[in-house]
Design an enzyme around this catalytic site. Structure first.
Site, PDB file in Angstrom:
ATOM      1  N   HIS A   1     -17.804 -90.293  40.177  1.00  0.00           N
ATOM      2  CA  HIS A   1     -18.693 -90.421  39.013  1.00  0.00           C
ATOM      3  C   HIS A   1     -20.070 -90.858  39.499  1.00  0.00           C
ATOM      4  CE1 HIS A   1     -16.002 -90.394  35.345  1.00  0.00           C
ATOM      5  NE2 HIS A   1     -15.201 -90.103  36.341  1.00  0.00           N
ATOM      6  N   GLY A   2     -21.028 -90.842  38.579  1.00  0.00           N
ATOM      7  CA  GLY A   2     -22.346 -91.408  38.878  1.00  0.00           C
ATOM      8  C   GLY A   2     -22.983 -90.827  40.126  1.00  0.00           C
TER       9      GLY A   2
ATOM     10  N   ASP B   1     -14.928 -87.073  29.089  1.00  0.00           N
ATOM     11  CA  ASP B   1     -15.431 -88.012  30.094  1.00  0.00           C
ATOM     12  C   ASP B   1     -15.222 -89.442  29.569  1.00  0.00           C
ATOM     13  OD1 ASP B   1     -16.752 -88.812  32.399  1.00  0.00           O
ATOM     14  OD2 ASP B   1     -18.765 -88.457  31.596  1.00  0.00           O
ATOM     15  N   HIS B   2     -14.635 -90.307  30.375  1.00  0.00           N
ATOM     16  CA  HIS B   2     -14.450 -91.720  30.011  1.00  0.00           C
ATOM     17  C   HIS B   2     -13.761 -91.941  28.659  1.00  0.00           C
ATOM     18  CE1 HIS B   2     -16.486 -93.500  33.436  1.00  0.00           C
ATOM     19  NE2 HIS B   2     -17.416 -92.589  33.324  1.00  0.00           N
TER      20      HIS B   2
ATOM     21  N   ILE C   1     -22.351 -85.045  37.518  1.00  0.00           N
ATOM     22  CA  ILE C   1     -23.818 -85.066  37.554  1.00  0.00           C
ATOM     23  C   ILE C   1     -24.344 -84.980  36.123  1.00  0.00           C
ATOM     24  CG2 ILE C   1     -25.868 -83.795  38.303  1.00  0.00           C
ATOM     25  CD1 ILE C   1     -24.072 -82.839  40.725  1.00  0.00           C
ATOM     26  N   ASP C   2     -25.055 -86.013  35.698  1.00  0.00           N
ATOM     27  CA  ASP C   2     -25.603 -86.043  34.342  1.00  0.00           C
ATOM     28  C   ASP C   2     -27.088 -86.393  34.383  1.00  0.00           C
ATOM     29  OD1 ASP C   2     -26.019 -86.171  31.637  1.00  0.00           O
ATOM     30  OD2 ASP C   2     -24.701 -87.866  31.259  1.00  0.00           O
ATOM     31  N   SER C   3     -27.415 -87.512  35.012  1.00  0.00           N
ATOM     32  CA  SER C   3     -28.819 -87.983  35.007  1.00  0.00           C
ATOM     33  C   SER C   3     -29.793 -86.936  35.551  1.00  0.00           C
ATOM     34  CB  SER C   3     -28.953 -89.265  35.825  1.00  0.00           C
ATOM     35  OG  SER C   3     -28.225 -90.311  35.226  1.00  0.00           O
TER      36      SER C   3
ATOM     37  N   HIS D   1     -23.566 -95.241  37.706  1.00  0.00           N
ATOM     38  CA  HIS D   1     -24.090 -94.448  36.591  1.00  0.00           C
ATOM     39  C   HIS D   1     -25.597 -94.675  36.390  1.00  0.00           C
ATOM     40  CE1 HIS D   1     -19.715 -94.576  35.220  1.00  0.00           C
ATOM     41  NE2 HIS D   1     -19.985 -93.304  35.346  1.00  0.00           N
TER      42      HIS D   1
ATOM     43  N   SER E   1     -25.506 -88.438  40.520  1.00  0.00           N
ATOM     44  CA  SER E   1     -26.814 -87.785  40.479  1.00  0.00           C
ATOM     45  C   SER E   1     -27.633 -88.249  41.679  1.00  0.00           C
ATOM     46  CB  SER E   1     -27.543 -88.132  39.174  1.00  0.00           C
ATOM     47  OG  SER E   1     -27.077 -87.291  38.129  1.00  0.00           O
TER      48      SER E   1
HETATM   49 ZN   LIG Z   1     -18.604 -91.769  34.734  1.00  0.00          ZN
END
Ligand SMILES: [Zn+2]
Length: 333
Positions: A234-235, A94-95, A278-280, A190, A237
């Site tokens: 991206h970003g 990622d990134h 999805i991360d947060s 993000h 969530s």
């Molecule tokens: Zn990202």
């Protein structure tokens, strides 16, 4: 040099082609610890959903890139043990911010890498992306690139101001770089504070912030320019308010945390958007579960007694995303 195929991983090419045609999106979940990885694999195996395991810069600093790579290899075997005969698991950087980093990931068995040169001038973004593509494709590793800038802070990726991807650039960019998928900016961002209160309206009944809608017009224009080309968000969530509430009720402090409404992600999944990051949300699920145990059972000091419930909560969240938001369940039988 390890090739991802020897680890039982797959790249994103076929997965994305099917997702674009089928009107669903593949979940890309970040991981940096064992409980999170177990929850992701259990959810994917149970729903038979293809899945992308993402390793960010923050995760590499926290857990070590080599260790995460071996964990992903273990995840393939674990998925089979859970009865998922042909797991479709991607290990994705990622990134990535340099050619050297992308190359090191290709060399150690990643099946997909992102080169994020979106902060560079346009021609430099093309040149660096092209260089990564040329190397990665030699080993059949797929490459995600980015055009446009997302706001927000997460794992050392940060920008004050966002600007939408310019649809008039995407044909030239995709053709000249040869990238396999394109991350675009249409208003996602993000972190757990995706919008400032002044960008939102407030629901008079609940007092909660209502975020501005995603720029679907920009997405549709991009789709028209590049029919069938895999698009990445991206970003993305949603910052579930029930988790925010649990956290705040048990000693946490997350005022006005706000994300992307799930209906909008569902809508995007039906288009050429075929990967949603999805991360947060899993951080919130984990934190909510742990805070609850700490608050209700102050005598507890066995990490398994709070990491276990955290793992269960993350698995629930991942399954919900797969089934109700992205629609990827049953696509990797
Ligand atoms: Zn990202």
């Amino acid at each position: 040099m390890v090739n991802y195929k020897d680890l039982g991983l797959v790249n994103t090419r076929e997965m994305f082609a099917k997702a674009v045609k089928g009107g669903y999106a593949i979940p890309a979940f970040n991981f940096n610890n064992m409980e999170q990885l177990q929850a992701i694999i259990q959810a994917a195996a149970e729903t038979k959903s293809p899945v992308i395991l993402q390793v960010s810069q923050g995760a590499r600093n926290y857990a070590n890139q080599t260790l995460l790579r071996y964990m992903a290899e273990g995840a393939v075997e674990y998925a089979k043990e859970l009865g998922w005969e042909h797991p479709q698991i991607v290990l994705h950087l990622d990134h990535g911010d340099s050619f050297e980093l992308c190359k090191s990931c290709v060399d150690m068995g990643f099946s997909s890498v992102m080169i994020d040169a979106s902060s560079l001038p346009y021609e430099e973004n093309i040149a660096l992306t092209r260089k990564v593509v040329e190397y990665a494709h030699k080993y059949d590793v797929t490459v995600e690139a980015e055009l446009g800038v997302l706001a927000g802070v997460e794992d050392e990726v940060s920008a004050e101001e966002s600007h939408y991807t310019r649809p008039e650039e995407v044909i030239d960019f995709a053709t000249r770089t040869g990238c396999d998928s394109l991350a675009i900016s249409i208003g996602t961002s993000h972190g757990a504070y995706k919008f400032k209160p002044e960008q939102c309206t407030r629901d008079p009944k609940t007092g909660r912030l209502v975020p501005p809608p995603l720029a679907f017009n920009v997405l549709h224009e991009i789709e028209k320019k590049l029919p069938g080309f895999p698009i990445v968000l991206h970003g993305s969530s949603s910052v579930p308010q029930e988790y925010v509430d649990i956290i705040n009720e048990h000693g946490g402090k997350l005022p006005d945390a706000v994300g992307i409404p799930e209906e909008q992600l569902r809508e995007a999944s039906k288009s050429a958007v075929c990967k949603i990051n999805i991360d947060s949300d899993s951080r919130l699920a984990m934190t909510a579960a742990i805070r609850k145990v700490f608050d209700e059972k102050p005598g507890e000091f066995d990490p398994r007694k709070y990491l276990g419930p955290a793992r269960d909560e993350m698995k629930k969240l991942y399954m919900h995303k797969i089934i109700n938001v992205l629609g990827s369940d049953g696509k990797a039988e």
